[in-house]
Write a protein that holds these residues in place. Sequence first.
Motif, short mmCIF file in Angstrom:
data_model
loop_
_atom_site.label_atom_id
_atom_site.label_comp_id
_atom_site.label_asym_id
_atom_site.label_seq_id
_atom_site.Cartn_x
_atom_site.Cartn_y
_atom_site.Cartn_z
N VAL A 35 78.78 35.86 -45.11
CA VAL A 35 78.53 34.91 -44.02
C VAL A 35 79.74 34.02 -43.76
O VAL A 35 79.98 33.58 -42.63
N GLN A 36 80.54 33.73 -44.80
CA GLN A 36 81.73 32.89 -44.61
C GLN A 36 82.75 33.59 -43.71
O GLN A 36 83.48 32.94 -42.95
N GLU A 38 81.88 35.53 -41.17
CA GLU A 38 81.39 35.30 -39.80
C GLU A 38 81.79 33.91 -39.31
O GLU A 38 82.25 33.75 -38.16
N ARG A 39 81.61 32.90 -40.20
CA ARG A 39 81.94 31.54 -39.78
C ARG A 39 83.44 31.39 -39.55
O ARG A 39 83.87 30.73 -38.60
N GLY A 42 84.50 34.06 -36.53
CA GLY A 42 83.74 33.99 -35.28
C GLY A 42 83.15 35.30 -34.83
O GLY A 42 82.74 35.42 -33.66
N ARG A 91 90.97 34.91 -34.99
CA ARG A 91 89.55 34.76 -34.72
C ARG A 91 89.14 35.64 -33.54
O ARG A 91 89.99 36.19 -32.82
#
Length: 497
Positions: A35-36, A38-39, A42, A91
């Motif tokens: 998940v990190q 994705e954050r 982006g 990103r």
Amino acid sequence: MTTPSREAHFRALLEAAPDAVVITDGDGNIVLVNVQTERLFGYARRDLIGRPVEILVPERLHDRHVGHRLGFVAAPRVRPMGEGLELSGRRADGSEFPIAISLSPADTDEGTLVIAAIRDVTRAKQAEKEVRDRETRFRALLEAAPDAIVIADTQGRIELVNAQTERLFGYSRDRLIGQPIEILVPERIRRGHVAYRDAFIAAPRVRPMGENRELFGQRADGSEFPVEISLSPVHTEQGTLIIAAVRDVTDRQRARHEIETLNERLLRDNTELAAVNKELESFSYSVSHDLRAPLRAIDGFSQALLEDSADQLDDTGRDYLNRVRRAAQRMGVLIDDLIMLSRVTRADMHLRQVDLSALAQGIAEDLRARDPARMADFAITGGLTAQCDARLIQIVLENLLGNAWKFTAGRTPTRIEFGSCRQDKGEAYFIRDNGAGFDMAHADQLFRAFQRLHDAARFPGTGIGLATVQRIVTKHGGRIWAAGEVDKGATFYFTLE
């Protein structure tokens, strides 16, 4: 194959990782992210799975990254994060940011996988930049300092110097870095300097420059020179550093010595002057008392002879006696003027704001009272004041206005002015008349004692008055000068500062 429970445990650890974790196969395709990731980038993970890892790398670096990736797969090893590479991520919106990556190979049933832990180091890079900027500013300030700056550690080893240190001591900074600071101290006092240094380290404090101690530096050529040193302790992560600002005070000490020599000479001169003044006082007393007595006797007995024996004298005898009396009286006036000149030279000054216009007005009224028959116009500008000694400036105005009155005798109409005008260095006062004037060719003689430019029979006087005026004006820090033309009047100017 991993069991479901072990896989679940692995995925839980993966999701809990503080860094973005990207797992790729041997071909560089993404097989797993957390998940990190994705954050940080982006992207949704479904948009990343199966894509080449270069999707997370700026396009301008794709070719280089493929080469690095293939090299790592060929010889996989654990590579710690931040291993000397400047790396950038990209990103989903196309923006770039600095990153640090650690790489670990993992052998599985499906082949070798590469686990990449990715960390955004934007803040760290910004902090590094701020540190570099501060260091740059510090070094710029260090080099711009007017004094020699020497920075040493608590062991007395030189860590940093500026350009002024090189100029002052004659060493290049390469020769100084790492050397004990005693290299800059004369050999004869190095042992004592070590003791002072150790005492300062034991109780460091800011010590201002020139704190009551005679200090010396030694140049590379062995020559010594006097210095002043200020010391400041600075606490850093690497330990306490001592900043020493060193100033060459050779010129100052030379100037101080010259001032002391001048003061000693001035003291001697003042002592001699006091002795001369005492002698002058004695002389003035002698002149005033010892010479006046015979002059009064000559004048008195001559008058008695004229009164008691006039019938026994012919016209020539009576004329001779009158001449003797006039000479004696003139000698008395001359003595008075000389004593006045002497007293002006030795008089103490008491400065205050004085109304010059009021003084001039009073003198003008006294002159009119002495000769009420004379028709004279005094034009005195009001409101003229000056910081001066009232008693001495009274003598100046009495002499200058008295001269104007004397040298306008017989002029009709008589006009005497007192005013002021602007000069290059401030305000000047003037007394102007329309009297006999003088030849400018002889202007340099006006203020000399006993010098006269006019016939004594027509304009009596001793020639001391203007010399006295000049002494007083000079005593006030001013100057006096005159302009005139024969039979067209004269103007005397003076300043008082």
